[in-house]
Design a protein around this motif. Structure first.
Motif, PDB file in Angstrom:
ATOM      1  N   ARG A   6      10.276  -2.957  10.414  1.00  0.00           N
ATOM      2  CA  ARG A   6       8.924  -3.015  10.994  1.00  0.00           C
ATOM      3  C   ARG A   6       8.199  -1.683  10.815  1.00  0.00           C
ATOM      4  O   ARG A   6       7.017  -1.650  10.467  1.00  0.00           O
ATOM      5  N   ALA A   7       8.919  -0.578  11.041  1.00  0.00           N
ATOM      6  CA  ALA A   7       8.323   0.751  10.885  1.00  0.00           C
ATOM      7  C   ALA A   7       7.913   0.992   9.431  1.00  0.00           C
ATOM      8  O   ALA A   7       6.837   1.543   9.168  1.00  0.00           O
ATOM      9  N   ALA A   8       8.748   0.579   8.494  1.00  0.00           N
ATOM     10  CA  ALA A   8       8.433   0.762   7.074  1.00  0.00           C
ATOM     11  C   ALA A   8       7.210  -0.051   6.670  1.00  0.00           C
ATOM     12  O   ALA A   8       6.314   0.457   5.988  1.00  0.00           O
ATOM     13  N   LEU A   9       7.150  -1.297   7.119  1.00  0.00           N
ATOM     14  CA  LEU A   9       5.998  -2.147   6.776  1.00  0.00           C
ATOM     15  C   LEU A   9       4.715  -1.601   7.398  1.00  0.00           C
ATOM     16  O   LEU A   9       3.653  -1.601   6.755  1.00  0.00           O
ATOM     17  N   PHE A  10       4.799  -1.116   8.625  1.00  0.00           N
ATOM     18  CA  PHE A  10       3.628  -0.530   9.278  1.00  0.00           C
ATOM     19  C   PHE A  10       3.173   0.711   8.508  1.00  0.00           C
ATOM     20  O   PHE A  10       1.981   0.907   8.271  1.00  0.00           O
ATOM     21  N   TYR A  11       4.117   1.533   8.099  1.00  0.00           N
ATOM     22  CA  TYR A  11       3.797   2.745   7.343  1.00  0.00           C
ATOM     23  C   TYR A  11       3.142   2.386   6.009  1.00  0.00           C
ATOM     24  O   TYR A  11       2.133   2.993   5.607  1.00  0.00           O
ATOM     25  N   LEU A  12       3.698   1.392   5.323  1.00  0.00           N
ATOM     26  CA  LEU A  12       3.154   0.992   4.023  1.00  0.00           C
ATOM     27  C   LEU A  12       1.787   0.335   4.140  1.00  0.00           C
ATOM     28  O   LEU A  12       1.006   0.355   3.183  1.00  0.00           O
ATOM     29  N   GLU A  13       1.480  -0.263   5.289  1.00  0.00           N
ATOM     30  CA  GLU A  13       0.137  -0.803   5.504  1.00  0.00           C
ATOM     31  C   GLU A  13      -0.894   0.311   5.556  1.00  0.00           C
ATOM     32  O   GLU A  13      -2.034   0.128   5.146  1.00  0.00           O
ATOM     33  N   ARG A  14      -0.487   1.446   6.079  1.00  0.00           N
ATOM     34  CA  ARG A  14      -1.416   2.549   6.287  1.00  0.00           C
ATOM     35  C   ARG A  14      -1.482   3.520   5.123  1.00  0.00           C
ATOM     36  O   ARG A  14      -2.527   4.123   4.882  1.00  0.00           O
ATOM     37  N   TYR A  15      -0.365   3.736   4.427  1.00  0.00           N
ATOM     38  CA  TYR A  15      -0.297   4.770   3.396  1.00  0.00           C
ATOM     39  C   TYR A  15       0.334   4.232   2.120  1.00  0.00           C
ATOM     40  O   TYR A  15       1.300   3.493   2.184  1.00  0.00           O
ATOM     41  N   ALA A  16      -0.203   4.694   0.988  1.00  0.00           N
ATOM     42  CA  ALA A  16       0.487   4.472  -0.278  1.00  0.00           C
ATOM     43  C   ALA A  16       1.659   5.443  -0.273  1.00  0.00           C
ATOM     44  O   ALA A  16       1.517   6.585   0.147  1.00  0.00           O
ATOM     45  N   SER A  17       2.810   4.998  -0.716  1.00  0.00           N
ATOM     46  CA  SER A  17       3.988   5.844  -0.589  1.00  0.00           C
ATOM     47  C   SER A  17       4.952   5.642  -1.743  1.00  0.00           C
ATOM     48  O   SER A  17       5.092   4.550  -2.272  1.00  0.00           O
ATOM     49  N   SER A  18       5.621   6.733  -2.072  1.00  0.00           N
ATOM     50  CA  SER A  18       6.727   6.642  -3.017  1.00  0.00           C
ATOM     51  C   SER A  18       7.978   6.303  -2.226  1.00  0.00           C
ATOM     52  O   SER A  18       8.008   6.428  -0.997  1.00  0.00           O
ATOM     53  N   SER A  19       9.016   5.880  -2.911  1.00  0.00           N
ATOM     54  CA  SER A  19      10.261   5.548  -2.215  1.00  0.00           C
ATOM     55  C   SER A  19      10.842   6.787  -1.533  1.00  0.00           C
ATOM     56  O   SER A  19      11.397   6.707  -0.439  1.00  0.00           O
TER      57      SER A  19
ATOM     58  N   PHE B 202       2.589   4.050  -7.843  1.00  0.00           N
ATOM     59  CA  PHE B 202       2.160   5.123  -6.952  1.00  0.00           C
ATOM     60  C   PHE B 202       1.823   6.367  -7.764  1.00  0.00           C
ATOM     61  O   PHE B 202       0.778   7.002  -7.552  1.00  0.00           O
ATOM     62  N   ALA B 203       2.680   6.732  -8.713  1.00  0.00           N
ATOM     63  CA  ALA B 203       2.470   7.930  -9.529  1.00  0.00           C
ATOM     64  C   ALA B 203       1.193   7.806 -10.352  1.00  0.00           C
ATOM     65  O   ALA B 203       0.397   8.749 -10.431  1.00  0.00           O
ATOM     66  N   GLU B 204       0.970   6.639 -10.940  1.00  0.00           N
ATOM     67  CA  GLU B 204      -0.229   6.447 -11.754  1.00  0.00           C
ATOM     68  C   GLU B 204      -1.497   6.521 -10.905  1.00  0.00           C
ATOM     69  O   GLU B 204      -2.474   7.172 -11.277  1.00  0.00           O
ATOM     70  N   SER B 205      -1.480   5.880  -9.761  1.00  0.00           N
ATOM     71  CA  SER B 205      -2.641   5.900  -8.864  1.00  0.00           C
ATOM     72  C   SER B 205      -2.940   7.309  -8.385  1.00  0.00           C
ATOM     73  O   SER B 205      -4.089   7.759  -8.368  1.00  0.00           O
ATOM     74  N   ARG B 206      -1.901   8.019  -7.988  1.00  0.00           N
ATOM     75  CA  ARG B 206      -2.059   9.390  -7.494  1.00  0.00           C
ATOM     76  C   ARG B 206      -2.530  10.317  -8.610  1.00  0.00           C
ATOM     77  O   ARG B 206      -3.399  11.164  -8.398  1.00  0.00           O
ATOM     78  N   ALA B 207      -1.977  10.155  -9.810  1.00  0.00           N
ATOM     79  CA  ALA B 207      -2.385  10.983 -10.946  1.00  0.00           C
ATOM     80  C   ALA B 207      -3.855  10.743 -11.280  1.00  0.00           C
ATOM     81  O   ALA B 207      -4.609  11.693 -11.549  1.00  0.00           O
TER      82      ALA B 207
END
Length: 195
Positions: A22-35, A82-87
């Motif tokens: 649940r914490a991971a899904l909530f975090y991913l809803e809010r932020y783009a993230s790498s593994s 994630f890397a492509e979007s951030r770059a």
């Protein structure tokens, strides 16, 4: 409510596999993230849980690894995307290739993946990517030709240093800072895109 009650922190929750998901899904809803970034966030939760509830940190770490693997299989965590979007975003804001690699490395993106992301971004926009990024950075910070004419000579070294700290080579920094006006730089950039 007293000040003491306001400042009291809520005890961390027990790091069960369900809670971590649940914490991971909530975090991913809010932020783009790498593994790697997601792993760091979840492992902090595991450490707090171990301290507060006496749970086994090794068991929590295994649950985090399993969860990240499942999220990658589902496509919710994709380091390449994630890397492509951030770059792309960093290049638009005026980051050099070296700066992009360094920032991606802080997010746990490997050098090969960062290089692939930079190559993908370079294919989208033809021309000299480093020149375009240097121009974007100088424009945003009002350096060189974007500075008031009476300040240009006295601020030249500072402007060159600012581009150098961003990872741009000295020759490119001088080319941008010493340009007569912004239109001349834009013309140079347009010429590289025509080639």
């Amino acid at each position: 409510m007293s000040d003491k009650a306001k400042t009291r922190r809520r005890a961390p929750r027990k790091a069960t596999p369900d809670y971590l998901e649940r914490a991971a899904l909530f975090y991913l809803e809010r932020y783009a993230s790498s593994s790697s970034s997601l792993r760091r966030v979840l492992l902090r939760k595991v450490a707090r849980s171990a301290e507060a509830h006496g749970t086994d940190p090794a068991e929590g770490a295994a649950a985090v690894e399993s969860l990240i693997t499942r999220l990658q299989e589902r496509g919710l965590v994709n380091d390449a995307a994630f890397a492509e979007s951030r770059a792309r975003a960093l290049r638009r804001r005026g980051a050099s290739a070296a700066g992009v690699r360094a920032r991606l490395a802080t997010k746990g993106i490997t050098g090969d993946l960062a290089q692939q992301a930079l190559a993908a971004v370079a294919q989208e926009t033809p021309g000299d990517e480093e020149l375009a990024a240097a121009i974007a950075f100088a424009r945003r910070r009002r350096l060189g030709p974007w500075r008031a004419p009476e300040q240009r000579a006295e601020r030249r070294q500072r402007d060159l240093a600012a581009l150098g700290r961003q990872g741009f080579p000295g020759t490119l920094a001088r080319r941008v800072i010493d340009a007569e006006d912004p239109e001349a730089l834009e013309q140079q950039l347009a010429e590289t895109r025509e080639d």
